[in-house]
Motif scaffolding. Sequence first.
Motif, PDB file in Angstrom:
ATOM      1  N   VAL A 264       0.824  -1.203   0.000  1.00  0.00           N
ATOM      2  CA  VAL A 264       0.000   0.000   0.000  1.00  0.00           C
ATOM      3  C   VAL A 264       0.863   1.261   0.000  1.00  0.00           C
ATOM      4  CG1 VAL A 264      -1.696   1.326   1.328  1.00  0.00           C
ATOM      5  CG2 VAL A 264      -1.953  -1.149   1.082  1.00  0.00           C
ATOM      6  N   LEU A 265       1.917   1.283   0.812  1.00  0.00           N
ATOM      7  CA  LEU A 265       2.749   2.478   0.909  1.00  0.00           C
ATOM      8  C   LEU A 265       3.500   2.753  -0.388  1.00  0.00           C
ATOM      9  CD1 LEU A 265       4.104   2.100   4.542  1.00  0.00           C
ATOM     10  CD2 LEU A 265       2.582   3.900   3.696  1.00  0.00           C
ATOM     11  N   TYR A 266       4.052   1.703  -1.006  1.00  0.00           N
ATOM     12  CA  TYR A 266       4.731   1.929  -2.278  1.00  0.00           C
ATOM     13  C   TYR A 266       3.736   2.331  -3.348  1.00  0.00           C
ATOM     14  CZ  TYR A 266       9.557   0.743  -1.269  1.00  0.00           C
ATOM     15  OH  TYR A 266      10.843   0.781  -0.808  1.00  0.00           O
ATOM     16  N   GLY A 267       2.532   1.756  -3.312  1.00  0.00           N
ATOM     17  CA  GLY A 267       1.501   2.198  -4.241  1.00  0.00           C
ATOM     18  C   GLY A 267       1.150   3.661  -4.026  1.00  0.00           C
ATOM     19  N   SER A 268       1.234   4.116  -2.783  1.00  0.00           N
ATOM     20  CA  SER A 268       0.953   5.514  -2.484  1.00  0.00           C
ATOM     21  C   SER A 268       2.001   6.441  -3.089  1.00  0.00           C
ATOM     22  CB  SER A 268       0.880   5.722  -0.961  1.00  0.00           C
ATOM     23  OG  SER A 268      -0.202   5.006  -0.409  1.00  0.00           O
ATOM     24  N   PRO A 288       2.282  11.560   2.089  1.00  0.00           N
ATOM     25  CA  PRO A 288       1.989  12.354   3.288  1.00  0.00           C
ATOM     26  C   PRO A 288       2.117  11.524   4.569  1.00  0.00           C
ATOM     27  CG  PRO A 288       0.330  12.738   1.590  1.00  0.00           C
ATOM     28  CD  PRO A 288       1.181  11.590   1.111  1.00  0.00           C
ATOM     29  N   ARG A 289       2.599  12.171   5.610  1.00  0.00           N
ATOM     30  CA  ARG A 289       2.788  11.478   6.886  1.00  0.00           C
ATOM     31  C   ARG A 289       1.477  10.902   7.407  1.00  0.00           C
ATOM     32  NH1 ARG A 289       6.211  14.668  11.254  1.00  0.00           N
ATOM     33  NH2 ARG A 289       7.657  14.415   9.514  1.00  0.00           N
ATOM     34  N   ARG A 290       0.376  11.603   7.185  1.00  0.00           N
ATOM     35  CA  ARG A 290      -0.921  11.108   7.656  1.00  0.00           C
ATOM     36  C   ARG A 290      -1.271   9.785   6.972  1.00  0.00           C
ATOM     37  NH1 ARG A 290      -6.662  14.468   7.611  1.00  0.00           N
ATOM     38  NH2 ARG A 290      -7.941  12.796   8.490  1.00  0.00           N
ATOM     39  N   ALA A 296      -0.035   2.348   8.815  1.00  0.00           N
ATOM     40  CA  ALA A 296       0.593   1.684   9.959  1.00  0.00           C
ATOM     41  C   ALA A 296      -0.455   1.227  10.969  1.00  0.00           C
ATOM     42  CB  ALA A 296       1.595   2.624  10.624  1.00  0.00           C
ATOM     43  N   ALA A 297      -1.442   2.074  11.238  1.00  0.00           N
ATOM     44  CA  ALA A 297      -2.489   1.709  12.188  1.00  0.00           C
ATOM     45  C   ALA A 297      -3.293   0.517  11.684  1.00  0.00           C
ATOM     46  CB  ALA A 297      -3.406   2.906  12.434  1.00  0.00           C
ATOM     47  N   ASP A 298      -3.602   0.521  10.395  1.00  0.00           N
ATOM     48  CA  ASP A 298      -4.314  -0.608   9.811  1.00  0.00           C
ATOM     49  C   ASP A 298      -3.477  -1.881   9.926  1.00  0.00           C
ATOM     50  OD1 ASP A 298      -6.485  -1.738   7.920  1.00  0.00           O
ATOM     51  OD2 ASP A 298      -4.608  -2.177   6.855  1.00  0.00           O
TER      52      ASP A 298
END
Length: 333
Positions: A264-268, A288-290, A296-298
């Motif tokens: 997900v993060l790399y896709g972001s 974005p940090r948010r 991370a929470a997920d």
Amino acid sequence: MTDRELDAAGVTDPALREAYHHCRALNARHGRTYFLATRLLPVERRPAVHALYGFARWADDIVDALGTGAGTARRDAELSALRRELDRGLRDGGSGEPVVRAVADTAHRYGIDHGHFTDFMTAMRSDLVVTDYADYAGLRRYMHGSAAVIGLQMLPVLGTVVPRETAAPHAAALGVAFQLTNFLRDVGEDLDRGRVYLPADLLAAHGAHRALLRWCRDTGRRDRRVTSALKEFGALTRGVYREAAPGLAMLDPVSRPCIRAAFVLYGSILDAVARDGWSVLHRRAVVPRRRRAVVAADGLARVAAARLRAHGGGRRPDVLPSGPWPPVPEVVA
């Protein structure tokens, strides 16, 4: 926290523990997205991931980070020395270099194919002399050693609920997808290093070429031909994520939240590049940090659920899940 990880992994030798600490520091300093995802792994598996990342980071730094003061001959000598240390470490388990000591220990513990490291070093050496690629087929051959084998090295550490050879093509594809994402984000920085990873035929199909990339970088101006080529490269990258996606459900349930978060993060990053108007020749797109915090929470929630199932609180851990998995990253035009 690192001592707890090493205790859980059964690493007791003081010198080896220090080597793993060194690799973890490299991961934390250079691989923010990857390091964040690694925090979602069971503690006993994290040192191995740090070792694999630390070794890859060190080799890559030899190729890139020695700067203009180090010519090709010096960097080639550095890579040759690293290759000798690696061969010795994989053969004997010992090395005077902390990163090699840790990665050799990880390879032994998890039975990682030594050929993956050989292929990786071959790709690193090619970066000293190859500065562009005529077509995607040539780039993909390079990425077998520079990216696909990273996914294959990781697979024994992550574990699978299917035969490893079934998951392997998807793991390799995920490594390639991550590297293609980096290539797209870092077009300008790579150009300054003398390299272009956008295939020449893809550029030419849009009327673009290396000299035009250089002009855009130097002048700070945009060109619709370059933007069009970048969009196609983004679509190509999205296709590789589709190759990788089925492998997520093939992983050990306790490893899935980590790899899902990385996916997900790399896709972001792709999304950030698109939102920034494909301005990768002028600045680096940033997630974005948010957004990172939400992922991370997920991931933490999924870790808790996986642990509950593994301890008999839900579906058996060897059953493939039917729940939602991350969508393939969509690049906005």
